[in-house]
Design an enzyme around this catalytic site. Structure first.
Site, mmCIF file in Angstrom:
data_model
loop_
_atom_site.group_PDB
_atom_site.id
_atom_site.type_symbol
_atom_site.label_atom_id
_atom_site.label_comp_id
_atom_site.label_asym_id
_atom_site.label_seq_id
_atom_site.Cartn_x
_atom_site.Cartn_y
_atom_site.Cartn_z
ATOM 1 N N LYS A 216 0.966 -1.152 0.172
ATOM 2 C CA LYS A 216 -0.253 -0.595 0.100
ATOM 3 C C LYS A 216 1.033 1.170 0.058
ATOM 4 C CE LYS A 216 -4.491 -1.773 3.010
ATOM 5 N NZ LYS A 216 -4.708 -1.961 1.497
ATOM 6 N N ARG B 273 -10.333 -11.668 1.686
ATOM 7 C CA ARG B 273 -11.135 -12.599 1.087
ATOM 8 C C ARG B 273 -10.898 -13.503 1.081
ATOM 9 N NH1 ARG B 273 -11.476 -8.884 -3.937
ATOM 10 N NH2 ARG B 273 -11.259 -7.725 -2.757
HETATM 11 N N1 BES Z 1 -8.287 -3.464 4.600
HETATM 12 C C1 BES Z 1 -8.590 -3.271 3.174
HETATM 13 C C2 BES Z 1 -9.180 -2.722 2.543
HETATM 14 C C3 BES Z 1 -9.777 -1.056 3.752
HETATM 15 C C4 BES Z 1 -8.905 0.125 2.996
HETATM 16 C C5 BES Z 1 -10.529 -0.694 3.864
HETATM 17 C C6 BES Z 1 -8.836 1.420 3.224
HETATM 18 C C7 BES Z 1 -10.580 0.473 4.873
HETATM 19 C C8 BES Z 1 -10.031 1.570 4.308
HETATM 20 C C9 BES Z 1 -8.625 -4.623 1.920
HETATM 21 O O1 BES Z 1 -7.397 -5.632 2.230
HETATM 22 C C10 BES Z 1 -7.779 -3.759 0.858
HETATM 23 O O2 BES Z 1 -6.686 -3.350 0.673
HETATM 24 N N2 BES Z 1 -8.744 -4.284 -0.576
HETATM 25 C C11 BES Z 1 -8.169 -3.236 -1.786
HETATM 26 C C12 BES Z 1 -9.078 -4.104 -2.355
HETATM 27 C C13 BES Z 1 -7.678 -4.374 -3.717
HETATM 28 C C14 BES Z 1 -6.560 -4.407 -3.843
HETATM 29 C C15 BES Z 1 -9.540 -5.251 -5.068
HETATM 30 C C16 BES Z 1 -8.840 -2.092 -1.997
HETATM 31 O O3 BES Z 1 -9.794 -1.736 -1.590
HETATM 32 O O4 BES Z 1 -7.634 -1.500 -2.423
HETATM 33 MN MN MN Z 2 -5.402 -4.966 1.940
#
Ligand code: BES
Ligand code: MN
Ligand code: ZN
Length: 493
Positions: free
Chosen positions: A269, A343
């Site tokens: 990230k 997931r």
């Molecule tokens: N934990 C995150 C989702 C999230 C991001 C929740 C910011 C709250 C605030 C999750 O694991 C994630 O990183 N999801 C990705 C999925 C994508 C790679 C398909 C996302 O939402 O960017």
């Molecule tokens: Mn994630």
């Protein structure tokens, strides 16, 4: 906070502060009796000043003219806009005011003139009061004062004491969920969540099983194994069983995502706001809070909770984009982004729970997608379900508790979007399209036909800049979902 019910008429109540609610554009505070000419006149002047506007407060000193030392009038807005959440919010603001003034005891007159059921009004006042003084001070030298004021509720409701008791259990469970969710990631590896689960199990006569890293691997939890393998902090697979229903009654299964920290892994990230990914365990924390509440409420039902917990880190041993793993239910999954990790661990939790416990209903909770925040913002959680009867029950609980949800659709077209060319499914949809739904579609592959509802709490699990401010929420985790699910489970029979 100590809260008790009292039936004494308000004019006779000896208290430091006698509090009454007042609708906008109405002249008389609800349930506040008549005192003497002087006090009645000051009350009516103050009412005119605040006009009953929501969250406006007036305080009058009685100079010992009446048994109450002060009268507090709190506006609750227009009558046609009243909800239990307005009461919850205003009750919280009253409590904060009392606390700030250093007052040790106060009284709230329970309004009985509104469209809301008295039992719901009492619950809302108790929750608002109890949650409004929450503060996560575990790691601060300067602690918030634990000297919280005592509260009496004036009401003729016969069952009031019981309603108060139950509402304290529920709001204490919300505070517990916040306490665990607010733990920093260095203090809360997956093993710590396992210990916390064992502790609440022992306190409340539940069965708790925690699988270790080796057990997770050997039992075939391919998702948990893959996501967890890049961290020195080993994964855990936590199971809590609460059985207080009929023996033959199938349990309800709750599954919660508990990523103790989500760096994104190899698909790292960006740095901005990465600290907030300590809240990526909030789904699991909500499930633990629900289990604490229902076991203390002694609900006559059977519930199994599963909390798969990992830390998602980049490392020489991390899983990678391109990997193909095997989930607990036997399906293979192509990894296209290691940041879509929730997931994967949820799929294992759902697959295992459904196979071993044959639940009648399944609910899962996860801070799953940033897309959910784009779609719904930070005051409404997304839900996705395969069963409209179940989702409408969830919506009723949502309305009763003011923990807002909005249902997104799931059909075969979305299911097609997570099919892979080289494995059974893939952990990404197509581009950015419907990110919350494609994540749910991935989960649906581990659910089958059991009635199921998925909660994406990415926007609602902690306070973000766009979160609407409420007196009963505080900086950090909200405990979203605990009140809604306890309401659902309470209304099962
Ligand atoms: N934990 C995150 C989702 C999230 C991001 C929740 C910011 C709250 C605030 C999750 O694991 C994630 O990183 N999801 C990705 C999925 C994508 C790679 C398909 C996302 O939402 O960017
Ligand atoms: Mn994630
Ligand atoms: Zn995550």
């Amino acid at each position: 906070m100590r809260i008790r019910a009292d039936t004494i008429p308000s004019e006779k109540k000896k208290t430091q502060v006698l509090c009454a609610f007042c609708f906008e554009d109405e002249n008389t505070p609800i349930g506040l009796g008549k005192f003497n000419k002087k006090i009645d006149q000051i009350v009516s002047q103050s009412v005119k000043e605040i006009k009953g506007k929501k969250n406006k407060i007036a305080i009058i000193h009685s100079h010992k003219d009446i048994p109450a030392e002060r009268v507090l009038i709190a506006g609750i807005g227009k009558k046609n806009k009243i909800t239990s959440d307005v009461i919850r919010d205003v009750a919280g603001n009253i409590t904060k005011k009392i606390y700030d003034l250093g007052i040790k005891e106060f009284t709230i007159i329970v309004p009985n003139k509104s469209s809301i059921k008295t039992s719901q009004t009492i619950s809302a006042i108790v929750e608002g009061a109890n949650l409004s003084l929450y503060d996560f001070d575990l790691f601060r030298k300067e602690k918030s004062n634990k000297n919280q004021p005592d509260l009496s509720l004036l009401t003729s409701e016969k069952n009031a004491q019981n309603i108060i008791k139950n509402s304290i259990i529920v709001s204490d469970a919300v505070k517990f969920t916040r306490d665990v969710a607010n733990l920093p990631p260095n203090e809360c590896p997956p093993a710590k969540l396992g210990e916390i689960a064992k502790k609440i199990a022992n306190q409340n006569k539940m069965k708790c099983t925690v699988f270790s890293k080796n057990e997770i691997k050997s039992k075939g939890f391919g998702g948990v194994t893959a996501v967890g393998q890049g961290s020195k902090n080993e994964p855990r697979f936590i199971i809590l069983e609460y059985r207080n229903g009929k023996k033959e009654q199938k349990p309800i299964l709750l599954v919660g995502k508990a990523v103790t920290f989500d760096t994104g892994g190899i698909s790292l990230k960006p740095g901005e706001k990465m600290d907030e990914m300590k809240f990526d365990k909030c789904g699991g924390c909500t499930v633990l809070g629900v289990m604490k509440a229902i076991s203390e409420l002694k609900l006559p039902i059977n519930v199994v909770a599963i909390v798969p917990s990992v830390e998602n880190m980049p490392d020489g041993e991390s899983f990678r984009p391109g990997d193909i793993i095997k989930l607990f239910n036997g399906k293979t999954a192509e990894i296209l982004n290691t940041d879509a990790e929730g997931r994967l661990i949820l799929a294992d939790g759902l697959g295992y729970g459904i196979k071993h416990y044959q639940p009648s209903v399944v609910m899962d909770f996860a801070t799953l997608t940033g897309a959910c925040i784009v779609a719904l913002g930070t005051n409404v959680a997304g839900i996705v379900s395969n069963n409209s009867k179940l989702s409408s029950k969830v919506k009723s609980s949502s309305e009763r508790t003011s923990e807002e949800v909005w249902e997104l659709p799931l059909n075969d077209d979305y299911m097609d979007m997570v099919k892979s060319k080289v494995a059974d499914i893939k952990n990404l949809g197509i581009g950015r399209a419907a990110g919350t739904i494609t994540a749910a579609a991935f989960l649906a592959n581990s659910v089958g036909n059991v009635p199921w509802v998925h909660f994406d709490i990415a926007g609602t699990a902690w306070i973000q800049p766009s979160t609407k401010s409420k007196s009963y929420n505080a900086h950090g985790a909200t405990g979203f979902g605990v009140r809604l699910v306890v309401d659902y489970l309470t209304n099962q029979r």
